[in-house]
Write an enzyme that holds these catalytic residues in place. Structure first.
Site: not given
Length: 490
Positions: A254-255
């Site tokens: 994820s980010k």
């Protein structure tokens, strides 16, 4: 199915080209090039509500930057277009008619509330929520009555209640699904748009796709797609599902784990060949020990059977190491060219780089390209060649500037350089320093280390004599005098 290898990369413009999508595109591209086949780029843009305005251009730019060309698709054309799903609705409606006429599809008039109640009832009974087939055998009278109520039907595929759907995945081997757990699913929504699985099958079939190489999150879609193929009387392509890319802690990437899109990696100063090389090794293990392969080498060696079934782990340190290798090995003129935008962003070079700017930057990069791992690191690493400074590395000051006689040595070195030729080069600078070191009977480090700190404000960097030559005689003398004065004031 086509005799020629034809694969497709079909991104949805709901975001930019992230590393998972880029890796999938790469495996398709490598397979097509290895087999002498074709890569088709198709944009799956039927979900207008989730489409990001500049996403398509970002995807196309990302693939182009990485060096992955496509044989058919946007900006290229081809005989199986259009290559945007939003422009192919007539094909989906035509296929839907075939399902209705063959008896393999039927109209479902159930409302969202009715479907919700059915799902909740199934969950209360402890069974998997699945459509109960309520509209399978509606009479014409029932359909007319429901239409009169203003209901807009969706088209469902009539699926088998027994048996199983089996396919041989090129990477994972035989995979089997129990048909009883599939149920009659929607292929055309009530708004006239196809579902993902239906559009995917119609497009892959009409574009004569031979192999579907995609992320393993699509494994659960495969039995439904095979059922659609069979209902349309079309042989399905071969399927190959590539492993997930996980974060270092094996959680979903994820980010929060850093850069995610190709554009972000580009802005962080990674070279396209390094990112491409790194992505290839996320799940693929070629024969041989080298971890650095050119595009041609990857194409020559790529085999789907060498792709792992297991998830790959995202490792930014490995990517940075690989990028550092390419930084050291690419043509110096290209390195200069791709570095200029980062220098301009940092304000070290003007908005229009002059020939002199390029020449000076080239000389600097030749001296220190092996000391950085990304283009984005370069401006900070070489800032002292462009700007004066008034502070020195704190640890360096304690270690180098507090020794007895340092100020005198720096001033003497400045005096010697003052009498050097105006076009002072690294060789002459070294001669001057070696002579002073010999005359004073000191070790090289006693003069070289404080000089480096005086000229750059740092304790590490390119070869000292290269630094002196690049700064030039006047600036080198000026900084040596300033450092000597600072030492006296400690």
């Amino acid at each position: 199915m086509a005799d020629q290898v034809r694969v497709r990369f079909a991104p949805s413009p709901t975001g930019y080209l992230h590393i998972g999508g880029a890796r999938t595109a790469l495996f398709n591209w490598l397979f097509a090039r290895h087999e002498g086949g074709k890569l088709i780029l198709r944009i799956e843009d039927t979900d207008a509500d989730r489409t990001i305005e500049d996403s398509i251009e970002q995807i196309l730019d990302g693939m182009t930057w990485l060096g992955m060309d496509w044989d058919e698709g946007p900006k290229v054309g081809g005989e199986y277009g259009p290559y945007y799903q939003s422009q192919r609705r007539h094909l989906y409606h035509k296929a839907a008619e075939r399902l209705i006429q063959s008896g393999r599809g039927y109209w479902c008039y159930c409302t969202p509330d009715e479907l919700k109640q059915s799902r909740e009832e199934a969950m209360r009974r402890g069974v998997a929520p699945m459509y109960d087939g309520k509209c399978r055998r509606l009479s014409e009278e029932d359909q007319d009555r429901l239409k009169a109520e203003g209901r807009k039907p969706a088209l469902r595929l009539l699926t088998p209640d027994t048996g199983s759907t089996l396919f041989d995945d090129v990477i994972r081997g035989n995979i089997e699904f129990d048909n009883a757990h599939v149920g009659d699913f929607v292929v055309m929504k009530s708004d006239g748009y196809p579902t993902y699985n239906f559009a995917c099958v119609v497009d892959d079939a009409s574009m004569q796709i031979s192999h579907v190489i995609r992320a393993d999150e699509h494994i659960s879609n495969t039995p439904k797609q095979i059922m659609i193929y069979e209902s349309l009387g079309i042989s399905p392509p071969k399927f190959a599902h590539v492993p997930m890319i996980l974060a270092p802690d094996r959680s979903k990437l994820s980010k929060r784990h850093g850069a995610m899109s190709v554009q972000e990696f580009r802005e962080l100063g990674y070279l396209p060949e390094a990112l491409l090389n790194y992505l290839a090794f996320l799940g693929w293990t070629p024969s041989g020990e080298s971890e650095v392969l050119s595009q041609d080498q990857m194409i020559a060696q790529f085999e789907l059977k060498q792709v792992s079934k297991n998830a790959s782990i995202y490792d930014i340190q490995k990517l940075s190491w690989m990028n550092g290798h390419y930084m050291r090995s690419i043509d110096i003129n290209r390195l200069v060219s791709v570095t200029v935008p980062f220098m301009q962003r940092h304000g070290l070079i003007g908005s229009t780089a002059t020939e002199q700017d390029m020449k000076y930057l080239k000389a600097i990069l030749e001296s220190m390209r092996d000391r950085v791992k990304t283009l984005a690191e370069i401006p900070e690493a070489i800032e002292y060649f462009y700007r004066d400074f008034d502070t020195y590395d704190e640890k360096g000051v304690k270690k180098q500037f507090t020794k007895p006689g340092v100020a005198e040595l720096l001033n003497e070195a400045a005096t010697r350089l003052e009498f050097a030729p105006p076009d002072l080069d690294a060789t002459k600078a070294e001669e001057i320093y070696r002579a002073l070191i010999a005359e004073r009977g000191i070790s090289s480090g006693q003069l070289i280390h404080p000089t480096r700190l005086a000229l750059t404000g740092r304790t590490i960097g390119p070869g000292l004599f290269d630094v002196i030559a690049l700064l030039g005689r006047e600036l080198s003398v000026k900084r040596l005098r300033q450092a000597a004065a600072s030492v006296c004031n400690l």
